[in-house]
Design a protein around this motif. Structure first.
Motif, PDB file in Angstrom:
ATOM      1  N   ARG A 156      -4.819  -8.206   2.709  1.00  0.00           N
ATOM      2  CA  ARG A 156      -3.653  -7.465   1.720  1.00  0.00           C
ATOM      3  C   ARG A 156      -4.072  -5.875   1.597  1.00  0.00           C
ATOM      4  O   ARG A 156      -3.450  -5.083   1.516  1.00  0.00           O
ATOM      5  N   HIS A 157      -5.450  -5.699   1.207  1.00  0.00           N
ATOM      6  CA  HIS A 157      -6.059  -4.670   1.072  1.00  0.00           C
ATOM      7  C   HIS A 157      -5.931  -3.600   2.043  1.00  0.00           C
ATOM      8  O   HIS A 157      -5.391  -2.508   2.065  1.00  0.00           O
ATOM      9  N   GLY A 158      -6.467  -4.327   3.345  1.00  0.00           N
ATOM     10  CA  GLY A 158      -6.315  -3.385   4.678  1.00  0.00           C
ATOM     11  C   GLY A 158      -4.944  -3.028   4.791  1.00  0.00           C
ATOM     12  O   GLY A 158      -4.623  -2.049   5.388  1.00  0.00           O
ATOM     13  N   GLU A 159      -4.065  -3.801   4.647  1.00  0.00           N
ATOM     14  CA  GLU A 159      -2.518  -3.697   4.954  1.00  0.00           C
ATOM     15  C   GLU A 159      -1.928  -2.811   3.953  1.00  0.00           C
ATOM     16  O   GLU A 159      -1.271  -1.802   4.540  1.00  0.00           O
ATOM     17  N   SER A 160      -2.531  -2.532   2.612  1.00  0.00           N
ATOM     18  CA  SER A 160      -1.820  -1.280   1.911  1.00  0.00           C
ATOM     19  C   SER A 160      -2.470   0.027   2.347  1.00  0.00           C
ATOM     20  O   SER A 160      -1.844   0.932   2.397  1.00  0.00           O
ATOM     21  N   VAL A 161      -3.677  -0.242   2.749  1.00  0.00           N
ATOM     22  CA  VAL A 161      -4.121   1.121   3.316  1.00  0.00           C
ATOM     23  C   VAL A 161      -3.515   1.615   4.861  1.00  0.00           C
ATOM     24  O   VAL A 161      -3.112   2.739   4.862  1.00  0.00           O
ATOM     25  N   THR A 162      -3.565   0.722   5.601  1.00  0.00           N
ATOM     26  CA  THR A 162      -2.681   1.053   6.935  1.00  0.00           C
ATOM     27  C   THR A 162      -1.288   1.263   6.800  1.00  0.00           C
ATOM     28  O   THR A 162      -0.878   2.310   7.284  1.00  0.00           O
ATOM     29  N   LEU A 163      -0.752   0.613   5.825  1.00  0.00           N
ATOM     30  CA  LEU A 163       0.798   1.042   5.366  1.00  0.00           C
ATOM     31  C   LEU A 163       0.946   2.680   5.121  1.00  0.00           C
ATOM     32  O   LEU A 163       1.828   3.399   5.158  1.00  0.00           O
ATOM     33  N   ALA A 164      -0.128   3.136   4.155  1.00  0.00           N
ATOM     34  CA  ALA A 164      -0.227   4.472   3.629  1.00  0.00           C
ATOM     35  C   ALA A 164      -0.289   5.493   4.935  1.00  0.00           C
ATOM     36  O   ALA A 164       0.273   6.383   4.967  1.00  0.00           O
ATOM     37  N   ASN A 165      -1.320   5.049   5.659  1.00  0.00           N
ATOM     38  CA  ASN A 165      -1.563   5.757   6.898  1.00  0.00           C
ATOM     39  C   ASN A 165      -0.193   5.835   8.005  1.00  0.00           C
ATOM     40  O   ASN A 165      -0.143   7.018   8.527  1.00  0.00           O
ATOM     41  N   LEU A 166       0.474   4.556   8.037  1.00  0.00           N
ATOM     42  CA  LEU A 166       1.513   4.740   8.844  1.00  0.00           C
ATOM     43  C   LEU A 166       2.607   5.680   8.171  1.00  0.00           C
ATOM     44  O   LEU A 166       3.330   6.232   8.918  1.00  0.00           O
ATOM     45  N   ALA A 167       2.920   5.648   6.802  1.00  0.00           N
ATOM     46  CA  ALA A 167       3.770   6.304   6.227  1.00  0.00           C
ATOM     47  C   ALA A 167       3.355   7.901   6.616  1.00  0.00           C
ATOM     48  O   ALA A 167       4.286   8.590   6.799  1.00  0.00           O
ATOM     49  N   PHE A 168       2.259   8.312   6.507  1.00  0.00           N
ATOM     50  CA  PHE A 168       1.805   9.534   6.355  1.00  0.00           C
ATOM     51  C   PHE A 168       2.256  10.079   7.977  1.00  0.00           C
ATOM     52  O   PHE A 168       2.658  10.969   8.211  1.00  0.00           O
ATOM     53  N   THR A 169       1.790   9.148   8.927  1.00  0.00           N
ATOM     54  CA  THR A 169       1.905   9.432  10.234  1.00  0.00           C
ATOM     55  C   THR A 169       3.396   9.483  10.643  1.00  0.00           C
ATOM     56  O   THR A 169       3.626  10.687  11.426  1.00  0.00           O
ATOM     57  N   LEU A 170       4.360   8.794  10.288  1.00  0.00           N
ATOM     58  CA  LEU A 170       5.692   8.924  10.529  1.00  0.00           C
ATOM     59  C   LEU A 170       6.286  10.117   9.796  1.00  0.00           C
ATOM     60  O   LEU A 170       6.911  10.881  10.235  1.00  0.00           O
ATOM     61  N   ARG A 171       5.766  10.323   8.537  1.00  0.00           N
ATOM     62  CA  ARG A 171       6.338  11.615   7.734  1.00  0.00           C
ATOM     63  C   ARG A 171       5.765  13.004   8.779  1.00  0.00           C
ATOM     64  O   ARG A 171       6.682  13.859   8.919  1.00  0.00           O
ATOM     65  N   GLU A 172       4.547  13.150   9.237  1.00  0.00           N
ATOM     66  CA  GLU A 172       4.093  13.978   9.840  1.00  0.00           C
ATOM     67  C   GLU A 172       4.886  14.345  11.239  1.00  0.00           C
ATOM     68  O   GLU A 172       5.032  15.382  11.919  1.00  0.00           O
ATOM     69  N   GLN A 173       5.353  13.302  11.833  1.00  0.00           N
ATOM     70  CA  GLN A 173       6.184  13.150  12.989  1.00  0.00           C
ATOM     71  C   GLN A 173       7.551  13.451  12.799  1.00  0.00           C
ATOM     72  O   GLN A 173       8.356  13.225  13.716  1.00  0.00           O
ATOM     73  N   GLY A 174       8.166  13.812  11.484  1.00  0.00           N
ATOM     74  CA  GLY A 174       9.557  14.030  11.249  1.00  0.00           C
ATOM     75  C   GLY A 174      10.296  12.874  10.997  1.00  0.00           C
ATOM     76  O   GLY A 174      11.306  12.914  11.327  1.00  0.00           O
ATOM     77  N   SER A 175       9.602  11.754  10.778  1.00  0.00           N
ATOM     78  CA  SER A 175      10.634  10.352  10.856  1.00  0.00           C
ATOM     79  C   SER A 175      10.424   9.897   9.340  1.00  0.00           C
ATOM     80  O   SER A 175      10.264   8.774   9.088  1.00  0.00           O
ATOM     81  N   GLY A 176      10.642  10.957   8.541  1.00  0.00           N
ATOM     82  CA  GLY A 176      10.997  10.465   6.842  1.00  0.00           C
ATOM     83  C   GLY A 176      11.818   9.227   6.749  1.00  0.00           C
ATOM     84  O   GLY A 176      11.486   8.554   5.756  1.00  0.00           O
ATOM     85  N   GLY A 177      12.926   9.102   7.383  1.00  0.00           N
ATOM     86  CA  GLY A 177      13.864   8.010   7.346  1.00  0.00           C
ATOM     87  C   GLY A 177      13.147   6.729   7.758  1.00  0.00           C
ATOM     88  O   GLY A 177      13.483   5.611   6.809  1.00  0.00           O
ATOM     89  N   THR A 178      12.289   6.820   8.618  1.00  0.00           N
ATOM     90  CA  THR A 178      11.810   5.521   9.081  1.00  0.00           C
ATOM     91  C   THR A 178      10.646   5.165   8.005  1.00  0.00           C
ATOM     92  O   THR A 178      10.612   4.039   7.677  1.00  0.00           O
TER      93      THR A 178
END
Length: 185
Positions: A156-178
């Protein structure tokens, strides 16, 4: 500048041989010099040493780029030989840049072959480097694979870290809706 790598080969009579080699990328005329050789009894141990090297490598060099430490302790079972010290952030960035394709390949291999700890920790440790240099290639796949690896582990801890990284990655690629949809699921 100096580049240090691990290689493994099945050509040893006692099993797989893991070789730590150092070479100078800027001077191709120099010969490869073997620093450390370990005989591993099986391919899994040799691969584990290789993945641990990459995990250690990215942890050391990324931590010297960013003041923020990762929100987890990297899981390195086979600590490699100490890395040579870097004199500057620029040198750390150069070393990470030189190994980037190998790090992406190692994270991808780890993800598809059940090396879940390495599949999520390598991408998470790479994030400060990726932010600093604005590199985007391979980020999204690594972030998604990292999330899947933590879910497979039930971490669960690793999942929260990776979710934050995924959100950052999607935002950086212009996929805010995703990002918004991912957060609601």
């Amino acid at each position: 500048y100096c580049v240090s790598n691990y290689y493994f080969s099945p050509h040893s009579p006692n099993g797989y041989e893991t070789t730590h080699v150092t070479y100078f990328q800027g001077r191709p005329e120099q010969k490869v010099r073997r620093l450390v050789t370990r005989i591993d009894s099986d391919l899994r141990t040799a691969r584990h040493r290789l993945f641990d090297y990459y995990l250690h490598f990215v942890d050391v060099h990324s931590s010297q780029i960013s003041t923020a430490r990762p929100q987890f302790q990297p899981d390195v079972r086979y600590p490699p030989e100490p890395l040579s010290a870097s004199s500057s952030q620029k040198e750390n960035i150069q070393r990470l840049d030189a190994e980037y394709d190998n790090l992406v390949a190692a994270a991808g291999y780890a993800s598809t072959n059940g090396w879940h700890w390495h599949a999520w920790q390598v991408p998470c440790l790479l994030l400060p480097f990726l932010i600093r240099v604005g590199r985007r290639s391979g980020m999204l796949d690594m972030a998604r694979n990292a999330l899947a690896a933590t879910q497979e582990l039930g971490d669960r801890h690793g999942e929260s870290v990776t979710l934050a990284n995924l959100a950052f990655t999607l935002r950086e690629q212009g996929s805010g809706g995703t990002v918004t949809r991912q957060g609601r699921s």
